[in-house]
Design a protein around this motif. Structure first.
Motif, mmCIF file in Angstrom:
data_model
loop_
_atom_site.group_PDB
_atom_site.id
_atom_site.type_symbol
_atom_site.label_atom_id
_atom_site.label_comp_id
_atom_site.label_asym_id
_atom_site.label_seq_id
_atom_site.Cartn_x
_atom_site.Cartn_y
_atom_site.Cartn_z
ATOM 1 N N UNK A 272 12.007 -2.973 -7.814
ATOM 2 C CA UNK A 272 11.908 -4.035 -7.170
ATOM 3 C C UNK A 272 11.278 -4.382 -6.174
ATOM 4 N N UNK A 273 10.410 -5.601 -6.283
ATOM 5 C CA UNK A 273 9.354 -6.035 -5.668
ATOM 6 C C UNK A 273 9.335 -7.242 -5.049
ATOM 7 N N UNK A 274 9.367 -7.227 -3.999
ATOM 8 C CA UNK A 274 9.041 -8.688 -3.023
ATOM 9 C C UNK A 274 7.409 -9.032 -3.256
ATOM 10 N N UNK A 275 7.304 -10.540 -3.312
ATOM 11 C CA UNK A 275 5.932 -11.008 -3.333
ATOM 12 C C UNK A 275 5.237 -10.870 -2.395
ATOM 13 N N UNK A 276 5.826 -11.613 -1.160
ATOM 14 C CA UNK A 276 4.999 -11.594 0.032
ATOM 15 C C UNK A 276 5.427 -10.264 0.797
ATOM 16 N N UNK A 277 4.648 -9.385 0.915
ATOM 17 C CA UNK A 277 4.580 -8.053 1.457
ATOM 18 C C UNK A 277 3.202 -7.925 2.109
ATOM 19 N N UNK A 278 3.168 -6.906 3.055
ATOM 20 C CA UNK A 278 1.753 -6.435 3.786
ATOM 21 C C UNK A 278 1.107 -5.789 2.973
ATOM 22 N N UNK A 279 -0.292 -5.505 3.279
ATOM 23 C CA UNK A 279 -1.284 -4.723 2.778
ATOM 24 C C UNK A 279 -1.751 -4.994 1.267
ATOM 25 N N UNK A 280 -0.899 -5.094 0.217
ATOM 26 C CA UNK A 280 -0.922 -5.434 -1.012
ATOM 27 C C UNK A 280 0.064 -6.366 -1.391
ATOM 28 N N UNK A 281 -0.223 -7.840 -1.816
ATOM 29 C CA UNK A 281 0.666 -8.582 -2.265
ATOM 30 C C UNK A 281 1.496 -7.886 -3.398
ATOM 31 N N UNK A 282 2.892 -8.396 -3.538
ATOM 32 C CA UNK A 282 3.485 -7.744 -4.791
ATOM 33 C C UNK A 282 2.870 -8.416 -6.154
ATOM 34 N N UNK A 283 2.235 -9.345 -6.620
ATOM 35 C CA UNK A 283 1.940 -9.784 -7.636
ATOM 36 C C UNK A 283 0.374 -8.789 -7.914
ATOM 37 N N UNK A 284 -0.395 -8.713 -6.729
ATOM 38 C CA UNK A 284 -1.354 -7.877 -7.046
ATOM 39 C C UNK A 284 -1.030 -6.285 -7.605
ATOM 40 N N UNK A 285 -0.007 -5.858 -6.902
ATOM 41 C CA UNK A 285 0.593 -4.571 -7.213
ATOM 42 C C UNK A 285 1.061 -4.610 -8.447
ATOM 43 N N UNK B 22 0.862 -1.198 0.033
ATOM 44 C CA UNK B 22 0.042 -0.024 0.081
ATOM 45 C C UNK B 22 0.941 1.137 0.005
ATOM 46 N N UNK B 23 1.817 1.122 0.779
ATOM 47 C CA UNK B 23 2.878 2.420 1.081
ATOM 48 C C UNK B 23 3.388 2.382 -0.498
ATOM 49 N N UNK B 24 3.839 1.360 -1.128
ATOM 50 C CA UNK B 24 4.443 1.668 -2.523
ATOM 51 C C UNK B 24 3.467 2.167 -3.523
ATOM 52 N N UNK B 25 2.321 1.525 -3.331
ATOM 53 C CA UNK B 25 1.198 2.287 -4.300
ATOM 54 C C UNK B 25 0.985 3.487 -4.229
ATOM 55 N N UNK B 26 0.888 4.034 -2.991
ATOM 56 C CA UNK B 26 0.748 5.568 -2.785
ATOM 57 C C UNK B 26 1.740 6.401 -3.289
ATOM 58 N N UNK B 27 3.088 5.834 -3.116
ATOM 59 C CA UNK B 27 4.493 6.365 -3.391
ATOM 60 C C UNK B 27 4.052 6.811 -4.976
ATOM 61 N N UNK B 28 3.828 5.425 -5.664
ATOM 62 C CA UNK B 28 3.895 5.628 -7.269
ATOM 63 C C UNK B 28 2.877 6.510 -7.856
ATOM 64 N N UNK B 29 1.713 6.768 -7.042
ATOM 65 C CA UNK B 29 0.866 7.639 -7.601
ATOM 66 C C UNK B 29 1.365 9.086 -7.608
ATOM 67 N N UNK B 30 2.378 9.493 -6.802
ATOM 68 C CA UNK B 30 3.037 10.870 -6.920
ATOM 69 C C UNK B 30 4.315 10.914 -7.375
ATOM 70 N N UNK B 31 5.086 9.711 -7.762
ATOM 71 C CA UNK B 31 6.452 9.633 -7.928
ATOM 72 C C UNK B 31 6.437 8.650 -9.413
ATOM 73 N N UNK B 32 7.124 9.214 -10.462
ATOM 74 C CA UNK B 32 7.629 8.175 -11.459
ATOM 75 C C UNK B 32 8.855 7.730 -11.333
ATOM 76 N N UNK B 33 8.950 6.345 -11.409
ATOM 77 C CA UNK B 33 10.252 5.521 -11.301
ATOM 78 C C UNK B 33 10.194 4.585 -12.702
ATOM 79 N N UNK B 34 11.652 4.315 -12.937
ATOM 80 C CA UNK B 34 11.684 3.420 -14.122
ATOM 81 C C UNK B 34 11.623 1.841 -13.772
ATOM 82 N N UNK B 35 12.041 1.633 -12.401
ATOM 83 C CA UNK B 35 11.798 -0.059 -12.296
ATOM 84 C C UNK B 35 11.667 0.110 -10.817
#
Length: 244
Positions: A52-65, A37-50
């Motif tokens: 690096x995403x773990x799969x088993x993470x809290x809030x929203x799992x990596x595959x769904x994100x 969820x924190x990653x999703x909020x960050x990406x709504x406000x910032x552009x990145x090129x890549x």
């Protein structure tokens, strides 16, 4: 300079990955976060090129994100970093750039970083780009636990095999868990021709066109022994394409 986001809930793994990126590349780490969820909020406000995403993470799992990011107008490249081999096929379905297993192998990480930085090199923009010019020139192929970023020019032909598609290069065969129509849609139309319901061929790899039964043709390729049929329904388009 490429910008990256690290999404990893394990502190030591997050710090190790950040160290390897800084040590072996010029990629800027824009942020490191612990949950989806924190990653999703960050990406709504910032552009990145890549990412690096773990799969088993809290809030929203990596595959769904990753699936959500894949639908955005400018999706970042996704590099999954996980301890689990079994998610490699799922990762391919969201066109992940790579799939890295933990614990990290430094040589493997260095190779990945070099591939990422190689993509940054700017190309001169044509004055009036055509559809062919804007077509993708690489495609992701699944091989075991890895995702191989493959130049489309390296693909000789593809073949439908029940519910999967077989992809042939000069030295390897890849099994893709999708229909041939879906896979062919990812290839540049200026280089590949759907010569048969079950086959699509790279026209630049054709070595010989031989007459076959019912006024059709058999295609023979450089480097491979395969013989690819041209169906009767595709004969006219094939003749026009090959100036026969």
């Amino acid at each position: 300079m490429l910008k990256a986001l690290i999404v990893e809930d394990e502190y030591l793994a997050r710090e190790e990955l950040a160290y390897l990126i800084r040590e072996h590349s010029r990629i800027e780490i824009a942020a490191s976060v612990e949950d989806g969820l924190e990653a999703f909020k960050f990406l709504q406000e910032h552009d990145v090129d890549v990412v690096f995403l773990d799969i088993n993470i809290p809030s929203i799992d990596g595959l769904l994100l990753a699936k959500n990011l894949h639908k955005t107008a400018r999706p970042p490249r996704i590099v999954f970093v996980t301890a689990y081999k079994e998610f490699a096929v799922d990762a391919f379905e969201v066109e992940a750039f790579d799939y890295i297993l933990k614990p990290y192998n430094e040589t493997r990480i260095i190779g990945l970083l070099r591939k990422l930085e190689a993509l940054e090199a700017p190309a001169p923009a044509p004055a009036a780009p055509s559809t062919a010019d804007s077509a993708p020139r690489t495609v992701n192929l699944a091989k075991g636990d890895s995702i191989i970023v493959t130049p489309c020019d390296d693909i000789y032909y593809v073949e439908a095999d029940e519910k999967v598609t077989l992809v042939y290069t000069a030295h390897d065969r890849y099994v893709m868990a999708m229909s041939i129509s879906e896979f062919v849609s990812r290839l540049p139309a200026d280089s590949f021709f759907r010569c048969h319901r079950s086959f699509c061929v790279n026209i630049h790899k054709i070595r010989e066109i031989a007459p076959w039964q019912n006024s059709t043709y058999i295609i023979k390729l450089y480097d491979l022994k395969a013989e690819i049929p041209v169906s009767r329904s595709n004969i006219k388009a094939f003749r026009q394409l090959m100036h026969l």
